[in-house]
Design a protein around this motif. Sequence first.
Motif, short mmCIF file in Angstrom:
data_model
loop_
_atom_site.label_atom_id
_atom_site.label_comp_id
_atom_site.label_asym_id
_atom_site.label_seq_id
_atom_site.Cartn_x
_atom_site.Cartn_y
_atom_site.Cartn_z
N UNK A 99 38.92 7.80 43.05
CA UNK A 99 39.15 6.38 42.73
C UNK A 99 39.46 6.28 41.24
N UNK A 100 40.72 6.17 40.90
CA UNK A 100 41.13 6.19 39.50
C UNK A 100 40.54 5.03 38.71
N UNK A 101 40.55 3.82 39.27
CA UNK A 101 40.05 2.66 38.54
C UNK A 101 38.57 2.83 38.17
N UNK A 102 37.78 3.38 39.08
CA UNK A 102 36.35 3.61 38.80
C UNK A 102 36.18 4.69 37.74
N UNK A 103 37.00 5.72 37.80
CA UNK A 103 36.92 6.80 36.81
C UNK A 103 37.22 6.28 35.41
N UNK A 104 38.21 5.42 35.29
CA UNK A 104 38.54 4.84 33.99
C UNK A 104 37.40 3.96 33.48
N UNK A 105 36.76 3.22 34.36
CA UNK A 105 35.63 2.38 33.95
C UNK A 105 34.45 3.23 33.48
N UNK A 106 34.23 4.35 34.16
CA UNK A 106 33.16 5.25 33.73
C UNK A 106 33.43 5.79 32.33
N UNK A 107 34.67 6.12 32.05
CA UNK A 107 35.04 6.60 30.72
C UNK A 107 34.74 5.54 29.66
N UNK A 108 35.12 4.32 29.92
CA UNK A 108 34.87 3.22 28.97
C UNK A 108 33.37 3.00 28.78
N UNK A 109 32.60 3.06 29.86
CA UNK A 109 31.16 2.88 29.79
C UNK A 109 30.52 3.93 28.89
N UNK A 110 30.89 5.18 29.08
CA UNK A 110 30.31 6.25 28.28
C UNK A 110 30.71 6.12 26.82
N UNK A 111 31.95 5.74 26.57
CA UNK A 111 32.40 5.53 25.19
C UNK A 111 31.59 4.43 24.53
N UNK A 112 31.37 3.34 25.23
CA UNK A 112 30.63 2.21 24.69
C UNK A 112 29.17 2.54 24.42
N UNK A 113 28.64 3.50 25.16
CA UNK A 113 27.24 3.90 24.97
C UNK A 113 27.08 4.98 23.89
N UNK A 114 28.18 5.33 23.24
CA UNK A 114 28.17 6.21 22.06
C UNK A 114 27.72 7.64 22.34
N UNK A 115 28.07 8.15 23.53
CA UNK A 115 27.83 9.57 23.75
C UNK A 115 28.78 10.36 22.86
N UNK A 116 28.51 11.65 22.71
CA UNK A 116 29.28 12.47 21.79
C UNK A 116 30.42 13.23 22.45
N UNK A 117 30.52 13.16 23.76
CA UNK A 117 31.59 13.85 24.47
C UNK A 117 31.39 13.79 25.96
N UNK A 118 32.40 14.23 26.70
CA UNK A 118 32.33 14.31 28.15
C UNK A 118 32.70 15.71 28.61
N UNK A 119 31.96 16.21 29.60
CA UNK A 119 32.36 17.40 30.33
C UNK A 119 32.77 16.93 31.72
N UNK A 120 34.01 17.16 32.08
CA UNK A 120 34.50 16.69 33.38
C UNK A 120 34.73 17.86 34.32
N UNK A 121 34.57 17.58 35.62
CA UNK A 121 34.86 18.52 36.70
C UNK A 121 33.90 19.71 36.74
N UNK A 122 32.71 19.50 36.17
CA UNK A 122 31.69 20.53 36.25
C UNK A 122 30.87 20.39 37.52
N UNK A 123 29.62 20.83 37.46
CA UNK A 123 28.74 20.76 38.63
C UNK A 123 28.56 19.31 39.07
N UNK A 124 28.14 18.44 38.14
CA UNK A 124 27.91 17.04 38.47
C UNK A 124 29.20 16.34 38.85
N UNK A 178 41.77 9.93 25.03
CA UNK A 178 42.34 10.80 24.00
C UNK A 178 42.21 10.17 22.63
N UNK A 179 41.62 10.93 21.70
CA UNK A 179 41.44 10.44 20.34
C UNK A 179 40.22 9.57 20.16
N UNK A 180 39.53 9.24 21.24
CA UNK A 180 38.35 8.37 21.16
C UNK A 180 37.05 9.13 21.39
#
Length: 302
Positions: free
Chosen positions: A21-46, A69-71
Motif C-alpha cells: 500500500x504505497x499511500x500508507x508507506x508514504x505516511x509512515x515515512x512522514x510520521x517517522x520523520x516528524x518524530x525525529x528518528x535518525x534514519x530508516x532501515x527498510x525491507x529488513x526483518x520487521x 531523499x535528503x530528509x
Amino acid sequence: MNLEGIITALVTPFDEKGKIVESSLRKLCKFQLNKQVNGLLILGTTGEGISLNLEERKLVAEIVVDELKGKLPIMVHVGSSNINEVFSLAKHAVDIGADSITSITPYFFKMSDKEIFDFYLELSKNVPNDYPVYLYNFPTATGNDITPEVIKKLIEETNNILGIKYSSDNMMRIQEYLKLQNPNFKVFTGADQLFYPMLCLGCDGLVSGNANIFPELFVTVFKSFKKNDHKTAKLFHQYGNEIAKLFKYGNIPAIKAGMKLREIDGGYVRRPFRNLCEEEKNKLQKEFSLIFDQILNLKPLE
C-alpha cells in the motif's frame, strides 16, 4: 554520513491480499520523520523483506527514497540467499539514491568464516568504493554468525564497510565488536531492552522495530544520553523495556497491531504470518493502554 541514534526498522504496509500500500508507506515515512528518528532501515526483518519478490523490494525502496531523499538517511536491506538478487538489489539502491545498504548473512546453509568474509567482500566491491555498506548479524535466524575476526579483516580490506547491526542479546559479542576500536565502524544493537546499557558501553545506536509504534520514546533515550542526562535516559529506557515485552522482537503481527492502537496504519502482515485475532488484539490493547498513558505523562518526551 555519520549515522547514529534511532534507526527505525520500518514495517512494509500490505492490504488484506498482501499487496503493498504505497499511500500508507508514504505516511509512515512522514510520521517517522516528524518524530525525529535518525534514519530508516527498510525491507529488513520487521519490513518482511524476504517475503517480497525482487521487483516488490525495488518498488518499496523507490517509494521510500522518493519520499525522504535528503530528509532522512535510508538504509536498504538487500540480503538474500540468492547472491545474484543481493547484487541486483545493491545496484538498485545505489542507482535510486539510497544512502546505504545492509545485508544479512546468507541463511539456512551453514557458512564458514571464509565464506561469510568472501560474501561481504564481494558485496562491498559491487557498489562504489565510497558507498556505505553495513553488516547485519542475526545468528539465531540465519544460523550464521559474523565473528569479530571476520569484521576486523573486512575493515582492513575495504573502505566502505562502515558498521554492523547486531540482533542478539549476547552482550559479550557486542563488547568484542566494540574492542575493534575503529572510530569509523559503527555498532548498532537490535535489542531494544539493551539499548541504554549498550549506549553506555559505546554502541552508536539502536535499530528498532518497536520504534514503528513509539519512536519518540527511543529518541528521548538517545537524546537524553547524549546530553549526559542519564536519569531521564534510564527512565525512558525502562518504559522502552515494557513496550518491548508487549511487542516482542520479531513479532511483526503484534508490532502492526500496536501501530493500529496508536492510529498508525502499518497495514496487514503478509503470509505466512497471520494478523492477530480479536481476542489477542483486545488483550494487547488493554496492556498497551496502561503503559501508553503512563508514558504520555512523562516529561520530557521528545
